[in-house]
Motif scaffolding. Structure first.
Motif, mmCIF file in Angstrom:
data_model
loop_
_atom_site.group_PDB
_atom_site.id
_atom_site.type_symbol
_atom_site.label_atom_id
_atom_site.label_comp_id
_atom_site.label_asym_id
_atom_site.label_seq_id
_atom_site.Cartn_x
_atom_site.Cartn_y
_atom_site.Cartn_z
ATOM 1 N N VAL A 48 2.521 8.827 3.105
ATOM 2 C CA VAL A 48 2.850 7.698 3.978
ATOM 3 C C VAL A 48 2.354 7.969 5.389
ATOM 4 C CG1 VAL A 48 4.755 6.482 5.108
ATOM 5 C CG2 VAL A 48 4.796 6.842 2.636
ATOM 6 N N ASP A 49 2.586 9.180 5.884
ATOM 7 C CA ASP A 49 2.126 9.532 7.230
ATOM 8 C C ASP A 49 0.603 9.498 7.329
ATOM 9 O OD1 ASP A 49 4.726 9.864 8.062
ATOM 10 O OD2 ASP A 49 4.733 12.041 7.804
ATOM 11 N N ALA A 50 -0.068 10.013 6.303
ATOM 12 C CA ALA A 50 -1.541 9.994 6.308
ATOM 13 C C ALA A 50 -2.061 8.571 6.289
ATOM 14 C CB ALA A 50 -2.083 10.782 5.106
ATOM 15 N N MET A 51 -1.418 7.714 5.492
ATOM 16 C CA MET A 51 -1.809 6.311 5.418
ATOM 17 C C MET A 51 -1.572 5.612 6.750
ATOM 18 S SD MET A 51 -3.001 3.758 3.770
ATOM 19 C CE MET A 51 -2.879 2.005 3.482
ATOM 20 N N VAL A 104 -4.984 -5.872 10.584
ATOM 21 C CA VAL A 104 -4.427 -5.329 9.346
ATOM 22 C C VAL A 104 -3.196 -6.141 8.966
ATOM 23 C CG1 VAL A 104 -3.359 -3.325 8.246
ATOM 24 C CG2 VAL A 104 -5.260 -2.999 9.847
ATOM 25 N N LEU A 105 -3.180 -6.596 7.715
ATOM 26 C CA LEU A 105 -2.004 -7.258 7.148
ATOM 27 C C LEU A 105 -1.593 -6.478 5.912
ATOM 28 C CD1 LEU A 105 -0.088 -9.819 6.973
ATOM 29 C CD2 LEU A 105 -1.796 -10.765 5.397
ATOM 30 N N PHE A 106 -0.332 -6.042 5.863
ATOM 31 C CA PHE A 106 0.134 -5.385 4.646
ATOM 32 C C PHE A 106 1.536 -5.842 4.307
ATOM 33 C CE2 PHE A 106 1.767 -2.234 7.696
ATOM 34 C CZ PHE A 106 3.018 -1.937 7.172
ATOM 35 N N SER A 107 1.803 -5.928 3.013
ATOM 36 C CA SER A 107 3.134 -6.292 2.540
ATOM 37 C C SER A 107 3.891 -5.025 2.181
ATOM 38 C CB SER A 107 3.046 -7.218 1.329
ATOM 39 O OG SER A 107 2.494 -6.540 0.223
ATOM 40 N N SER A 108 5.218 -5.093 2.321
ATOM 41 C CA SER A 108 6.028 -3.937 1.972
ATOM 42 C C SER A 108 7.487 -4.356 1.875
ATOM 43 C CB SER A 108 5.888 -2.835 3.022
ATOM 44 O OG SER A 108 6.700 -1.730 2.701
ATOM 45 N N PRO A 164 0.798 -1.235 0.000
ATOM 46 C CA PRO A 164 0.000 0.000 0.000
ATOM 47 C C PRO A 164 0.824 1.275 0.000
ATOM 48 C CG PRO A 164 0.050 -0.957 2.197
ATOM 49 C CD PRO A 164 0.699 -1.952 1.275
ATOM 50 N N PHE A 165 2.082 1.218 0.436
ATOM 51 C CA PHE A 165 2.899 2.421 0.531
ATOM 52 C C PHE A 165 3.740 2.672 -0.720
ATOM 53 C CE2 PHE A 165 2.090 1.111 4.892
ATOM 54 C CZ PHE A 165 1.663 2.300 5.465
ATOM 55 N N ASP A 180 12.100 -0.330 7.186
ATOM 56 C CA ASP A 180 12.061 0.668 8.249
ATOM 57 C C ASP A 180 10.631 1.068 8.565
ATOM 58 O OD1 ASP A 180 11.808 1.816 5.728
ATOM 59 O OD2 ASP A 180 12.705 3.725 6.326
ATOM 60 N N LEU A 181 9.787 1.143 7.545
ATOM 61 C CA LEU A 181 8.385 1.478 7.739
ATOM 62 C C LEU A 181 7.655 0.337 8.457
ATOM 63 C CD1 LEU A 181 6.289 3.662 7.035
ATOM 64 C CD2 LEU A 181 5.812 2.396 4.937
ATOM 65 N N VAL A 182 7.922 -0.889 8.054
ATOM 66 C CA VAL A 182 7.313 -2.041 8.720
ATOM 67 C C VAL A 182 7.687 -2.064 10.198
ATOM 68 C CG1 VAL A 182 7.321 -4.565 8.834
ATOM 69 C CG2 VAL A 182 7.212 -3.430 6.616
ATOM 70 N N GLU A 183 8.943 -1.827 10.479
ATOM 71 C CA GLU A 183 9.396 -1.850 11.872
ATOM 72 C C GLU A 183 8.735 -0.747 12.686
ATOM 73 O OE1 GLU A 183 13.551 -2.477 14.318
ATOM 74 O OE2 GLU A 183 13.632 -1.806 12.233
ATOM 75 N N ARG A 184 8.526 0.400 12.070
ATOM 76 C CA ARG A 184 7.923 1.532 12.783
ATOM 77 C C ARG A 184 6.442 1.317 13.057
ATOM 78 N NH1 ARG A 184 5.898 6.620 10.733
ATOM 79 N NH2 ARG A 184 6.729 6.159 8.655
#
Length: 298
Positions: free
Chosen positions: A165-168, A182-186, A156-157, A190-194
Protein backbone atom coordinates in the motif's frame (compact mmCIF):
# COMPACT_ATOMS: atom_id res chain seq x y z
CA UNK A 1 -8.20 17.34 -16.50
CA UNK A 2 -10.97 14.91 -17.30
CA UNK A 3 -14.60 15.31 -16.42
CA UNK A 4 -17.77 13.25 -16.26
CA UNK A 5 -20.80 15.31 -17.17
CA UNK A 6 -24.29 13.91 -16.60
CA UNK A 7 -23.22 10.29 -17.13
CA UNK A 8 -26.22 7.96 -17.08
CA UNK A 9 -26.41 4.24 -17.77
CA UNK A 10 -29.48 2.04 -17.93
CA UNK A 11 -29.72 -1.71 -18.44
CA UNK A 12 -33.19 -2.22 -19.80
CA UNK A 13 -35.58 -0.42 -17.48
CA UNK A 14 -33.10 -0.28 -14.62
CA UNK A 15 -31.02 2.91 -14.30
CA UNK A 16 -27.83 2.05 -12.43
CA UNK A 17 -26.02 5.39 -12.86
CA UNK A 18 -27.96 8.64 -13.00
CA UNK A 19 -26.54 12.01 -14.12
CA UNK A 20 -23.15 11.56 -12.48
CA UNK A 21 -20.95 14.65 -12.81
CA UNK A 22 -17.52 15.37 -11.34
CA UNK A 23 -14.05 16.44 -12.46
CA UNK A 24 -10.54 15.19 -11.72
CA UNK A 25 -8.08 18.11 -12.04
CA UNK A 26 -4.52 17.72 -13.27
CA UNK A 27 -2.11 16.72 -10.54
CA UNK A 28 -4.87 15.79 -8.12
CA UNK A 29 -5.80 12.45 -6.59
CA UNK A 30 -9.56 11.90 -6.33
CA UNK A 31 -11.16 9.11 -4.33
CA UNK A 32 -14.30 7.47 -5.69
CA UNK A 33 -16.26 6.04 -2.77
CA UNK A 34 -19.50 4.08 -2.56
CA UNK A 35 -20.95 0.82 -1.37
CA UNK A 36 -21.29 -2.33 -3.44
CA UNK A 37 -23.62 -1.63 -6.35
CA UNK A 38 -23.34 2.16 -6.00
CA UNK A 39 -22.25 2.52 -9.65
CA UNK A 40 -18.52 3.20 -9.31
CA UNK A 41 -17.33 0.50 -11.71
CA UNK A 42 -20.04 1.30 -14.26
CA UNK A 43 -19.03 4.97 -14.18
CA UNK A 44 -15.35 4.14 -14.67
CA UNK A 45 -16.22 1.89 -17.59
CA UNK A 46 -18.16 4.71 -19.23
CA UNK A 47 -15.23 7.09 -18.76
CA UNK A 48 -12.93 4.56 -20.42
CA UNK A 49 -15.37 3.80 -23.25
CA UNK A 50 -15.85 0.18 -22.19
CA UNK A 51 -19.56 0.95 -21.77
CA UNK A 52 -21.52 3.39 -23.88
CA UNK A 53 -23.37 5.94 -21.72
CA UNK A 54 -27.14 6.08 -22.08
CA UNK A 55 -26.70 9.83 -21.67
CA UNK A 56 -23.97 12.29 -20.73
CA UNK A 57 -20.41 12.98 -21.86
CA UNK A 58 -16.80 12.45 -20.87
CA UNK A 59 -14.59 15.50 -21.40
CA UNK A 60 -10.83 15.81 -21.65
CA UNK A 61 -9.47 19.32 -21.14
CA UNK A 62 -12.99 20.67 -21.61
CA UNK A 63 -13.90 18.90 -24.86
CA UNK A 64 -15.25 15.45 -25.74
CA UNK A 65 -12.60 12.82 -25.15
CA UNK A 66 -11.18 11.01 -28.19
CA UNK A 67 -10.25 7.35 -28.60
CA UNK A 68 -6.56 8.30 -28.75
CA UNK A 69 -6.85 10.16 -25.46
CA UNK A 70 -8.57 7.20 -23.84
CA UNK A 71 -5.75 4.91 -25.01
CA UNK A 72 -3.28 7.14 -23.16
CA UNK A 73 -5.09 6.60 -19.84
CA UNK A 74 -3.76 3.96 -17.48
CA UNK A 75 -6.76 1.80 -16.55
CA UNK A 76 -7.00 -0.88 -13.91
CA UNK A 77 -10.39 -2.61 -14.27
CA UNK A 78 -12.38 -4.42 -11.63
CA UNK A 79 -11.80 -7.72 -13.44
CA UNK A 80 -8.06 -8.21 -13.60
CA UNK A 81 -6.95 -8.91 -17.15
CA UNK A 82 -3.45 -10.37 -17.08
CA UNK A 83 -2.31 -13.67 -18.56
CA UNK A 84 -1.84 -16.35 -15.87
CA UNK A 85 0.61 -18.55 -17.81
CA UNK A 86 2.85 -15.78 -19.17
CA UNK A 87 6.03 -14.57 -17.36
CA UNK A 88 5.58 -11.25 -15.59
CA UNK A 89 8.13 -9.22 -17.52
CA UNK A 90 7.02 -10.62 -20.88
CA UNK A 91 3.44 -9.53 -20.44
CA UNK A 92 4.39 -6.13 -19.05
CA UNK A 93 6.56 -5.55 -22.12
CA UNK A 94 3.77 -6.76 -24.40
CA UNK A 95 1.16 -4.49 -22.80
CA UNK A 96 3.50 -1.51 -23.01
CA UNK A 97 4.19 -2.24 -26.71
CA UNK A 98 0.46 -2.15 -27.39
CA UNK A 99 0.56 1.42 -26.09
CA UNK A 100 3.46 2.44 -28.34
CA UNK A 101 6.41 1.93 -25.97
CA UNK A 102 9.57 0.49 -27.50
CA UNK A 103 10.67 -2.97 -26.40
CA UNK A 104 13.83 -1.78 -24.64
CA UNK A 105 12.02 1.05 -22.81
CA UNK A 106 9.20 -1.30 -21.84
CA UNK A 107 11.60 -3.86 -20.41
CA UNK A 108 13.46 -1.20 -18.41
CA UNK A 109 10.23 0.25 -17.02
CA UNK A 110 8.80 -3.18 -16.30
CA UNK A 111 11.84 -4.30 -14.32
CA UNK A 112 11.89 -1.01 -12.41
CA UNK A 113 8.23 -1.40 -11.46
CA UNK A 114 8.66 -5.03 -10.40
CA UNK A 115 11.60 -4.00 -8.23
CA UNK A 116 9.52 -1.26 -6.59
CA UNK A 117 6.90 -3.83 -5.69
CA UNK A 118 9.42 -6.38 -4.41
CA UNK A 119 9.05 -8.72 -7.38
CA UNK A 120 12.33 -8.20 -9.24
CA UNK A 121 13.53 -11.74 -8.47
CA UNK A 122 10.30 -13.18 -9.91
CA UNK A 123 10.25 -11.30 -13.21
CA UNK A 124 10.40 -14.56 -15.20
CA UNK A 125 7.82 -16.40 -13.10
CA UNK A 126 4.36 -17.03 -14.45
CA UNK A 127 1.61 -14.89 -13.01
CA UNK A 128 -0.34 -17.91 -11.74
CA UNK A 129 2.53 -18.81 -9.41
CA UNK A 130 2.08 -15.57 -7.46
CA UNK A 131 -0.20 -14.91 -4.51
CA UNK A 132 -3.30 -12.80 -5.18
CA UNK A 133 -1.66 -9.81 -3.51
CA UNK A 134 1.41 -10.07 -5.73
CA UNK A 135 -0.77 -10.50 -8.80
CA UNK A 136 -2.42 -7.24 -7.80
CA UNK A 137 1.00 -5.54 -7.76
CA UNK A 138 1.67 -6.72 -11.30
CA UNK A 139 -1.74 -5.42 -12.41
CA UNK A 140 -0.84 -2.00 -11.02
CA UNK A 141 2.48 -2.08 -12.86
CA UNK A 142 0.60 -2.87 -16.09
CA UNK A 143 -1.62 0.18 -15.59
CA UNK A 144 1.28 2.63 -15.29
CA UNK A 145 4.00 1.12 -17.49
CA UNK A 146 3.15 3.21 -20.56
CA UNK A 147 3.55 6.53 -18.68
CA UNK A 148 -0.18 7.36 -18.80
CA UNK A 149 -1.63 10.85 -19.13
CA UNK A 150 -4.25 9.96 -16.48
CA UNK A 151 -4.97 7.03 -14.18
CA UNK A 152 -8.33 5.38 -13.49
CA UNK A 153 -7.96 2.55 -11.00
CA UNK A 154 -10.79 0.35 -9.73
CA UNK A 155 -9.95 -0.86 -6.19
CA UNK A 156 -6.16 -0.74 -6.69
CA UNK A 157 -5.39 -1.30 -3.00
CA UNK A 158 -7.55 -4.40 -2.62
CA UNK A 159 -5.55 -7.34 -1.33
CA UNK A 160 -2.32 -5.39 -0.76
CA UNK A 161 -0.32 -5.67 2.44
CA UNK A 162 0.70 -2.45 4.25
CA UNK A 163 4.13 -2.37 2.60
CA UNK A 164 2.60 -2.66 -0.87
CA UNK A 165 0.00 0.00 0.00
CA UNK A 166 2.81 2.41 0.89
CA UNK A 167 4.68 1.61 -2.33
CA UNK A 168 1.51 2.13 -4.35
CA UNK A 169 0.75 5.41 -2.58
CA UNK A 170 4.27 6.69 -3.29
CA UNK A 171 3.91 5.73 -6.94
CA UNK A 172 0.61 7.57 -7.30
CA UNK A 173 2.06 10.67 -5.63
CA UNK A 174 4.87 10.66 -8.19
CA UNK A 175 2.32 10.77 -11.00
CA UNK A 176 0.25 13.54 -9.45
CA UNK A 177 3.48 15.52 -8.89
CA UNK A 178 3.94 15.39 -12.67
CA UNK A 179 0.44 16.78 -13.19
CA UNK A 180 -1.31 13.47 -13.93
CA UNK A 181 -4.95 13.31 -12.75
CA UNK A 182 -5.73 10.16 -10.74
CA UNK A 183 -9.13 8.66 -9.95
CA UNK A 184 -9.33 5.52 -7.84
CA UNK A 185 -12.13 3.71 -6.07
CA UNK A 186 -11.74 2.15 -2.66
CA UNK A 187 -13.71 0.90 0.33
CA UNK A 188 -10.79 1.85 2.61
CA UNK A 189 -12.00 5.27 3.76
CA UNK A 190 -9.01 5.94 6.01
CA UNK A 191 -6.72 5.41 3.02
CA UNK A 192 -8.83 7.66 0.80
CA UNK A 193 -8.76 10.39 3.41
CA UNK A 194 -4.99 10.11 3.78
CA UNK A 195 -4.17 10.16 0.07
CA UNK A 196 -6.81 12.11 -1.80
CA UNK A 197 -7.12 15.80 -2.58
CA UNK A 198 -10.76 15.36 -3.54
CA UNK A 199 -13.55 12.92 -2.91
CA UNK A 200 -16.67 11.82 -4.78
CA UNK A 201 -19.26 9.79 -2.86
CA UNK A 202 -21.71 7.73 -4.88
CA UNK A 203 -24.90 6.12 -3.56
CA UNK A 204 -27.65 4.39 -5.54
CA UNK A 205 -26.03 5.53 -8.78
CA UNK A 206 -25.94 9.24 -7.90
CA UNK A 207 -23.32 11.64 -6.56
CA UNK A 208 -24.41 12.49 -3.01
CA UNK A 209 -21.32 14.46 -1.94
CA UNK A 210 -18.21 15.89 -3.59
CA UNK A 211 -15.30 18.00 -2.38
CA UNK A 212 -12.15 17.91 -0.30
CA UNK A 213 -12.22 15.44 2.56
CA UNK A 214 -11.64 18.12 5.19
CA UNK A 215 -14.45 20.23 3.76
CA UNK A 216 -16.85 17.29 3.71
CA UNK A 217 -15.98 16.53 7.32
CA UNK A 218 -16.78 20.12 8.22
CA UNK A 219 -20.18 19.78 6.58
CA UNK A 220 -21.07 17.09 9.06
CA UNK A 221 -22.19 17.57 12.63
CA UNK A 222 -19.24 19.11 14.51
CA UNK A 223 -19.45 18.63 18.26
CA UNK A 224 -17.43 19.76 21.26
CA UNK A 225 -16.43 17.74 24.28
CA UNK A 226 -16.41 19.46 27.66
CA UNK A 227 -14.79 17.66 30.61
CA UNK A 228 -15.10 19.13 34.11
CA UNK A 229 -13.86 18.23 37.57
CA UNK A 230 -17.38 17.68 38.85
CA UNK A 231 -20.75 16.58 37.50
CA UNK A 232 -21.74 18.43 34.30
CA UNK A 233 -25.48 18.12 34.74
CA UNK A 234 -25.84 21.89 35.20
CA UNK A 235 -24.73 22.39 31.58
CA UNK A 236 -28.21 21.46 30.35
CA UNK A 237 -29.73 24.44 32.20
CA UNK A 238 -27.17 27.00 30.99
CA UNK A 239 -26.65 25.76 27.41
CA UNK A 240 -30.25 26.31 26.26
CA UNK A 241 -30.11 30.06 26.86
CA UNK A 242 -26.90 30.23 24.80
CA UNK A 243 -28.30 28.32 21.84
CA UNK A 244 -26.08 25.32 22.57
CA UNK A 245 -27.54 21.86 22.04
CA UNK A 246 -26.50 19.29 24.65
CA UNK A 247 -26.25 15.94 22.91
CA UNK A 248 -25.24 14.00 26.02
CA UNK A 249 -24.09 14.36 29.60
CA UNK A 250 -22.28 11.54 31.37
CA UNK A 251 -20.92 12.49 34.78
CA UNK A 252 -18.26 15.19 34.27
CA UNK A 253 -18.41 14.92 30.46
CA UNK A 254 -20.80 16.87 28.20
CA UNK A 255 -21.12 16.52 24.43
CA UNK A 256 -22.24 19.78 22.82
CA UNK A 257 -23.21 21.25 19.47
CA UNK A 258 -22.55 24.99 19.20
CA UNK A 259 -24.95 27.27 17.30
CA UNK A 260 -24.01 28.09 13.69
CA UNK A 261 -24.07 31.81 14.45
CA UNK A 262 -22.10 33.25 17.39
CA UNK A 263 -20.82 29.80 18.25
CA UNK A 264 -17.52 31.13 19.64
CA UNK A 265 -19.28 33.65 21.87
CA UNK A 266 -21.62 30.95 23.19
CA UNK A 267 -18.66 28.69 23.92
CA UNK A 268 -16.83 31.50 25.77
CA UNK A 269 -19.88 32.19 27.92
CA UNK A 270 -20.32 28.50 28.74
CA UNK A 271 -16.66 28.19 29.69
CA UNK A 272 -16.91 31.21 31.97
CA UNK A 273 -19.84 29.55 33.74
CA UNK A 274 -17.87 26.31 33.98
CA UNK A 275 -14.79 27.97 35.47
CA UNK A 276 -16.93 29.73 38.06
CA UNK A 277 -18.03 26.28 39.22
CA UNK A 278 -14.65 24.59 39.23
CA UNK A 279 -11.88 23.38 36.96
CA UNK A 280 -12.27 22.74 33.21
CA UNK A 281 -10.11 19.78 32.31
CA UNK A 282 -10.87 19.63 28.61
CA UNK A 283 -12.76 21.48 25.88
CA UNK A 284 -12.15 20.57 22.27
CA UNK A 285 -13.77 20.15 18.89
CA UNK A 286 -14.73 16.70 17.62
CA UNK A 287 -14.72 16.75 13.82
CA UNK A 288 -16.58 13.78 12.24
CA UNK A 289 -14.52 11.09 10.59
CA UNK A 290 -14.91 10.49 6.88
CA UNK A 291 -16.65 7.20 7.66
CA UNK A 292 -19.28 9.11 9.64
CA UNK A 293 -19.88 11.52 6.75
CA UNK A 294 -20.13 8.61 4.33
CA UNK A 295 -22.74 6.86 6.45
CA UNK A 296 -24.69 10.10 6.79
CA UNK A 297 -24.89 10.93 3.08
CA UNK A 298 -25.09 7.38 1.70
Amino acid sequence: MFEARGLTRAFGDKVVVREVSFSVPDGRMTGFVGGNGAGKTTTMRMIMGVLEPSAGDVLWEGRPITSAERRAIGYMPEERGLYPKQPLIDQLVYLAQLRGVTTSAARTRGLDLLERFGLADRSKDKLESLSLGNQQRVQIAAAVIAEPSALILDEPFSGLDPQAVDAMADLLREYTARGVPVLFSSHQLDLVERLCDGLVILARGEVVAEGRAQDLRRRGRVRHRLVLDADAGWVRDVAGSLGIFVADVDGPVALLELPHTNGDAAADELLRSAMERGRVREFHEIVPQLADIYREVA
